[in-house]
Design a protein around this motif. Structure first.
Motif, short mmCIF file in Angstrom:
data_model
loop_
_atom_site.label_atom_id
_atom_site.label_comp_id
_atom_site.label_asym_id
_atom_site.label_seq_id
_atom_site.Cartn_x
_atom_site.Cartn_y
_atom_site.Cartn_z
N MET A 120 0.83 -1.21 0.00
CA MET A 120 0.00 0.00 0.00
C MET A 120 0.86 1.26 0.00
SD MET A 120 -3.45 -0.51 2.25
CE MET A 120 -2.64 -0.71 3.80
N THR A 121 1.91 1.26 0.80
CA THR A 121 2.78 2.42 0.87
C THR A 121 3.49 2.66 -0.46
OG1 THR A 121 3.13 2.01 3.21
CG2 THR A 121 4.67 3.48 2.13
N ALA A 122 3.95 1.59 -1.08
CA ALA A 122 4.63 1.74 -2.38
C ALA A 122 3.66 2.26 -3.44
CB ALA A 122 5.22 0.41 -2.81
N ARG A 123 2.44 1.81 -3.41
CA ARG A 123 1.45 2.27 -4.40
C ARG A 123 1.11 3.75 -4.18
NH1 ARG A 123 -0.45 2.90 -9.15
NH2 ARG A 123 -2.71 3.00 -9.26
N PRO A 170 -8.26 -8.94 6.69
CA PRO A 170 -9.24 -8.75 5.60
C PRO A 170 -9.48 -7.29 5.26
CG PRO A 170 -10.07 -10.32 7.20
CD PRO A 170 -8.83 -9.73 7.78
N LEU A 171 -9.48 -6.42 6.27
CA LEU A 171 -9.64 -4.99 6.01
C LEU A 171 -8.46 -4.42 5.23
CD1 LEU A 171 -11.05 -3.88 9.46
CD2 LEU A 171 -12.31 -4.19 7.35
N ALA A 172 -7.26 -4.88 5.55
CA ALA A 172 -6.08 -4.42 4.83
C ALA A 172 -6.09 -4.89 3.38
CB ALA A 172 -4.82 -4.91 5.54
N VAL A 173 -6.55 -6.10 3.15
CA VAL A 173 -6.64 -6.61 1.77
C VAL A 173 -7.68 -5.81 0.97
CG1 VAL A 173 -7.32 -8.60 0.38
CG2 VAL A 173 -5.84 -8.92 2.34
N ILE A 212 -7.29 0.79 -3.19
CA ILE A 212 -6.24 1.76 -3.54
C ILE A 212 -5.66 1.44 -4.92
CG2 ILE A 212 -3.88 2.43 -2.97
CD1 ILE A 212 -4.65 2.40 -0.08
N TRP A 213 -5.52 0.16 -5.24
CA TRP A 213 -4.89 -0.22 -6.49
C TRP A 213 -5.77 0.16 -7.63
CZ3 TRP A 213 -0.01 -1.93 -6.19
CH2 TRP A 213 0.61 -2.28 -7.38
#
Length: 90
Positions: A19-22, A80-83, A89-90
């Motif tokens: 997520m940070t890289a994106r 699951p929330l992070a996924v 985001i993607w």
């Protein structure tokens, strides 16, 4: 419980790195356009430093058994929330 805690912790940190890289990637089409706007350069520098910091914590294991139990229960709740957040985001 210890193995599951390690796996859930590692998966969560890997998802945070992705997520940070994106989010830290340049907003323009090309990678070399980061020099055109200072905001992109600062965002990329901060993103790379956060990714490096998270990657180092990926290899630092918790010291006690309670931490693995916490990561097990916390991982079941927030993984699951992070996924879902990563997919949005993607």
């Amino acid at each position: 419980m210890r193995v599951a805690g390690k796996i859930l912790r590692a998966l969560f940190i890997i998802i945070l790195i992705v997520m940070t890289a994106r989010v830290a990637s340049p907003q323009s089409e090309r990678f070399w356009s980061i020099y055109e706007t200072p905001g992109d350069l600062i965002r990329l520098a901060l993103g790379l430093s956060v990714c490096f910091w998270l990657a180092t914590h990926l290899f630092i294991a918790p010291k006690d058994q309670g931490a693995y139990r916490t990561w097990f229960y916390l991982g079941l709740a927030i993984l699951p929330l992070a996924v879902i957040t990563t997919i949005v985001i993607w």
